[in-house]
Motif scaffolding. Structure first.
Motif, PDB file in Angstrom:
ATOM      1  N   GLN A 274       0.894  -1.183   0.097  1.00 18.43           N
ATOM      2  CA  GLN A 274       0.109  -0.022   0.095  1.00 18.43           C
ATOM      3  C   GLN A 274       0.910   1.185   0.031  1.00 18.43           C
ATOM      4  O   GLN A 274       0.541   2.255  -0.745  1.00 18.43           O
ATOM      5  CB  GLN A 274      -0.835   0.120   1.105  1.00 18.43           C
ATOM      6  CG  GLN A 274      -1.788   1.096   1.094  1.00 18.43           C
ATOM      7  CD  GLN A 274      -2.816   1.257   2.423  1.00 18.43           C
ATOM      8  OE1 GLN A 274      -4.027   1.536   2.307  1.00 18.43           O
ATOM      9  NE2 GLN A 274      -2.411   0.878   3.491  1.00 18.43           N
ATOM     10  N   MET A 275       1.954   1.193   0.775  1.00 15.68           N
ATOM     11  CA  MET A 275       2.800   2.450   0.836  1.00 15.68           C
ATOM     12  C   MET A 275       3.801   2.435  -0.484  1.00 15.68           C
ATOM     13  O   MET A 275       3.710   3.922  -0.837  1.00 15.68           O
ATOM     14  CB  MET A 275       3.943   2.155   1.811  1.00 15.68           C
ATOM     15  CG  MET A 275       4.737   3.543   2.368  1.00 15.68           C
ATOM     16  SD  MET A 275       5.793   3.271   3.321  1.00 15.68           S
ATOM     17  CE  MET A 275       7.086   3.072   2.394  1.00 15.68           C
TER      18      MET A 275
ATOM     19  N   ASN B  87      15.272   0.926 -10.111  1.00 11.99           N
ATOM     20  CA  ASN B  87      15.569   2.063 -11.213  1.00 11.99           C
ATOM     21  C   ASN B  87      16.790   1.780 -11.972  1.00 11.99           C
ATOM     22  O   ASN B  87      17.486   2.761 -12.053  1.00 11.99           O
ATOM     23  CB  ASN B  87      15.435   3.448 -10.816  1.00 11.99           C
ATOM     24  CG  ASN B  87      13.971   3.633 -10.682  1.00 11.99           C
ATOM     25  OD1 ASN B  87      12.971   2.880 -10.984  1.00 11.99           O
ATOM     26  ND2 ASN B  87      13.696   4.947 -10.195  1.00 11.99           N
ATOM     27  N   GLY B  88      17.387   0.626 -12.027  1.00 15.62           N
ATOM     28  CA  GLY B  88      18.563   0.212 -12.533  1.00 15.62           C
ATOM     29  C   GLY B  88      19.826   0.324 -11.646  1.00 15.62           C
ATOM     30  O   GLY B  88      21.113   0.111 -12.157  1.00 15.62           O
TER      31      GLY B  88
ATOM     32  N   TRP C 162       8.053  -1.970  -8.980  1.00 12.37           N
ATOM     33  CA  TRP C 162       8.179  -2.356  -7.499  1.00 12.37           C
ATOM     34  C   TRP C 162       6.770  -2.838  -6.772  1.00 12.37           C
ATOM     35  O   TRP C 162       6.791  -3.985  -6.275  1.00 12.37           O
ATOM     36  CB  TRP C 162       8.606  -1.114  -6.848  1.00 12.37           C
ATOM     37  CG  TRP C 162       9.302  -1.480  -5.381  1.00 12.37           C
ATOM     38  CD1 TRP C 162       9.214  -2.782  -4.729  1.00 12.37           C
ATOM     39  CD2 TRP C 162       9.511  -0.604  -4.294  1.00 12.37           C
ATOM     40  NE1 TRP C 162       9.644  -2.745  -3.346  1.00 12.37           N
ATOM     41  CE2 TRP C 162       9.676  -1.327  -3.126  1.00 12.37           C
ATOM     42  CE3 TRP C 162       9.423   0.830  -4.284  1.00 12.37           C
ATOM     43  CZ2 TRP C 162      10.187  -0.418  -1.895  1.00 12.37           C
ATOM     44  CZ3 TRP C 162       9.679   1.391  -2.991  1.00 12.37           C
ATOM     45  CH2 TRP C 162      10.064   0.626  -1.955  1.00 12.37           C
ATOM     46  N   LEU C 163       5.908  -2.299  -7.290  1.00 14.41           N
ATOM     47  CA  LEU C 163       4.452  -2.476  -6.604  1.00 14.41           C
ATOM     48  C   LEU C 163       3.939  -3.799  -7.284  1.00 14.41           C
ATOM     49  O   LEU C 163       2.959  -4.345  -6.715  1.00 14.41           O
ATOM     50  CB  LEU C 163       3.331  -1.218  -6.889  1.00 14.41           C
ATOM     51  CG  LEU C 163       2.699  -0.968  -8.359  1.00 14.41           C
ATOM     52  CD1 LEU C 163       1.484  -0.156  -7.999  1.00 14.41           C
ATOM     53  CD2 LEU C 163       3.770  -0.516  -9.261  1.00 14.41           C
ATOM     54  N   ASP C 164       4.562  -4.312  -8.150  1.00 15.32           N
ATOM     55  CA  ASP C 164       3.939  -5.681  -9.001  1.00 15.32           C
ATOM     56  C   ASP C 164       5.191  -6.775  -8.388  1.00 15.32           C
ATOM     57  O   ASP C 164       4.743  -7.657  -7.828  1.00 15.32           O
ATOM     58  CB  ASP C 164       4.336  -5.851 -10.297  1.00 15.32           C
ATOM     59  CG  ASP C 164       3.062  -4.678 -10.930  1.00 15.32           C
ATOM     60  OD1 ASP C 164       1.922  -4.727 -10.350  1.00 15.32           O
ATOM     61  OD2 ASP C 164       3.347  -4.281 -12.010  1.00 15.32           O
TER      62      ASP C 164
ATOM     63  N   TYR D 181       5.442   5.242  -4.349  1.00 18.24           N
ATOM     64  CA  TYR D 181       6.440   5.014  -5.445  1.00 18.24           C
ATOM     65  C   TYR D 181       6.007   4.031  -6.491  1.00 18.24           C
ATOM     66  O   TYR D 181       6.596   3.186  -6.898  1.00 18.24           O
ATOM     67  CB  TYR D 181       7.716   4.384  -4.601  1.00 18.24           C
ATOM     68  CG  TYR D 181       8.402   5.008  -3.549  1.00 18.24           C
ATOM     69  CD1 TYR D 181       9.200   6.123  -3.872  1.00 18.24           C
ATOM     70  CD2 TYR D 181       7.793   4.915  -2.069  1.00 18.24           C
ATOM     71  CE1 TYR D 181       9.702   6.875  -2.731  1.00 18.24           C
ATOM     72  CE2 TYR D 181       8.744   5.722  -0.952  1.00 18.24           C
ATOM     73  CZ  TYR D 181       9.400   6.706  -1.659  1.00 18.24           C
ATOM     74  OH  TYR D 181      10.263   7.525  -0.421  1.00 18.24           O
ATOM     75  N   PRO D 182       5.039   4.575  -6.934  1.00 17.62           N
ATOM     76  CA  PRO D 182       4.116   3.543  -8.177  1.00 17.62           C
ATOM     77  C   PRO D 182       4.986   3.468  -9.220  1.00 17.62           C
ATOM     78  O   PRO D 182       4.815   2.537 -10.005  1.00 17.62           O
ATOM     79  CB  PRO D 182       2.736   4.400  -8.269  1.00 17.62           C
ATOM     80  CG  PRO D 182       3.112   5.652  -7.960  1.00 17.62           C
ATOM     81  CD  PRO D 182       4.193   5.726  -6.757  1.00 17.62           C
TER      82      PRO D 182
END
Length: 434
Positions: free
Chosen positions: A36-37, A394-395, A134-136, A42-43
């Motif tokens: 959730q955060m 992000n690499g 990240w959210l996945d 940070y989507p």
């Protein structure tokens, strides 16, 4: 409630696809809290998670059939949250709050599915990576570890017939109940199940949870496994994990921002959660460094989870820090969770009794202790130390230093940079079994 005949189920289903992951709720509660955060703050961040086998002597790709692994991972990708599960998440009271999950987040979660993965074999090991948003990708960690551990258990038991399996589980149950009887002698004990990621199997974890619920009553405070919490009417417990500071540190553009990353995580966390969820995980880049540079407001949080230092040494270090800042440790909480078994639980409980509030998160040695239970030597039933950690964001390479250098992960040159920034004080290497 009658218990499942685990031996018969294992015998009947070992040789065909019996789904290991039955629900996306079959994960640790902190994953949903962190998700959730991440969803809110940070989507757009990309984060790759990678499998790490710390027990290098075990060649996983020689014990587990790669096609079986792929089939189980592919099955997990077909799962979606059910209507019943979404109603439970929306309506249940977690940590005393009925609104812990925002309606917009739950609406997004309805359509969630696990993203694609990369799997190959190399030098007897699996290379398993989960690249993407990240959210996945965050949600792959627990089911993937559960799948690998259970496939390894199934492979180890394929040569056993039904009576041998029956004896194996009878011995494991008796061994588990001896632990329950020892825990019954600790009157103020607060302990929960943290054993999803390295469990012997889903059915065995459920048996252990039900045994603790009956055997120690209110001393058993709940489980980190959300599905089991829902099915057994227990509290779903958990806060946050190392991936949060690891990702934010990887995103930091300067050494100053890197040093501040662990405290930024806490500020982000507090913007979503408070109260009993304000538990500090201090060891991602070394507890000594964290405590040395921590703002004073960190001392007002509910407690700490010293995850990679020995329980007594780590607890004493944090108690001293509270006292130096004028806080009474008796008003605080320590949550112990690193490689616990009954001996360690008893030792820490008796050492800190009356000095600080305590809770114990019991993991691998609860849900995957079959040592001495097999009728023949069977190393495939011994738990091993496998983890899935963030490898880049992000690499940019992600790093975990840990209080135990044996648990450090990341690019070697980047680890050296982190050590220059955070220092090496207080980090003591000791063997990692689970």
């Amino acid at each position: 409630m009658p218990t499942t005949d685990i031996a018969r189920r294992v015998y009947d289903h070992t040789w065909k696809l019996d789904p290991i992951i039955r629900s996306l709720l079959d994960t640790d509660f902190y994953k949903l809290l962190m998700l959730q955060m991440i969803w809110g703050l940070y989507p757009k961040v990309e984060a790759t998670f990678s499998l790490i086998n710390r027990t290098r002597s075990v060649r996983l790709a020689q014990e587990i059939d790669v096609n079986e692994l792929r089939a189980q991972l592919d099955h997990a990708r077909t799962l979606r949250f059910s209507k019943k599960e979404m109603i439970w998440l929306a309506g249940n009271s977690f940590y005393g709050s009925r609104q812990i999950f925002e309606p917009a987040f739950l609406k997004w979660l309805e359509d969630f599915s696990l993203p694609p993965y990369h799997l190959e074999q190399r030098d007897g090991q699996f290379v398993l990576e989960f690249p993407g948003k990240w959210l996945d990708t965050s949600m792959w960690e627990i089911p993937a570890l559960s799948i690998i551990n259970e496939l390894r258990s199934r492979a180890a038991m394929k040569r056993y017939g039904p009576f041998t399996l029956d004896v194996l589980y009878a011995r494991a149950k008796a061994k588990m109940w001896e632990k329950v009887e020892r825990l019954q002698k600790l009157p103020e004990l607060r302990i929960s199940d943290f054993g999803t990621r390295r469990r012997h199997s889903f059915l065995w974890q459920r048996w252990c949870v039900e045994a603790l619920k009956e055997g120690i009553g209110e001393a058993f405070t709940g489980t980190s496994n959300v599905m089991l919490a829902m099915d057994t009417d227990l509290e779903a417990l958990g806060t946050n994990a190392h991936e949060l500071p690891m990702v934010l540190a990887a995103l930091a553009q300067t050494d100053e921002a890197l040093r501040a990353a662990p405290y930024r995580v806490l500020q982000d966390w507090e913007s979503y959660y408070g109260g009993n969820l304000k538990i500090v995980l201090p060891d991602a880049f070394g507890t000594d460094s964290f405590l040395k540079h921590a703002p004073d407001w960190v001392a007002d949080w509910t407690g700490f989870r010293p995850d990679s230092a020995p329980a007594i040494a780590g607890g004493e270090r944090i108690i001293r820090w509270w006292q130096e800042r004028g806080r009474d440790p008796r008003d605080k909480m320590l949550i112990f969770s690193d490689g616990l078994d009954v001996d360690m639980i008893e030792e820490a409980y008796l050492h800190f009794e009356g000095r600080v509030r305590m809770a114990f998160g019991w993991g691998t040695n609860l849900t995957n202790d079959f040592e001495g239970c097999a009728p023949d030597p069977n190393p495939g039933l011994d738990p091993i130390s496998i983890v899935i950690k963030v490898s880049d964001a992000n690499g940019r390479p992600a790093v975990k230093l840990s209080d135990n250098p044996a648990k450090a992960t990341g690019d070697k040159r980047e680890i050296e940079r982190y050590l220059r920034v955070f220092g090496d004080v207080g980090r003591v290497e000791h063997a990692v079994r689970v």
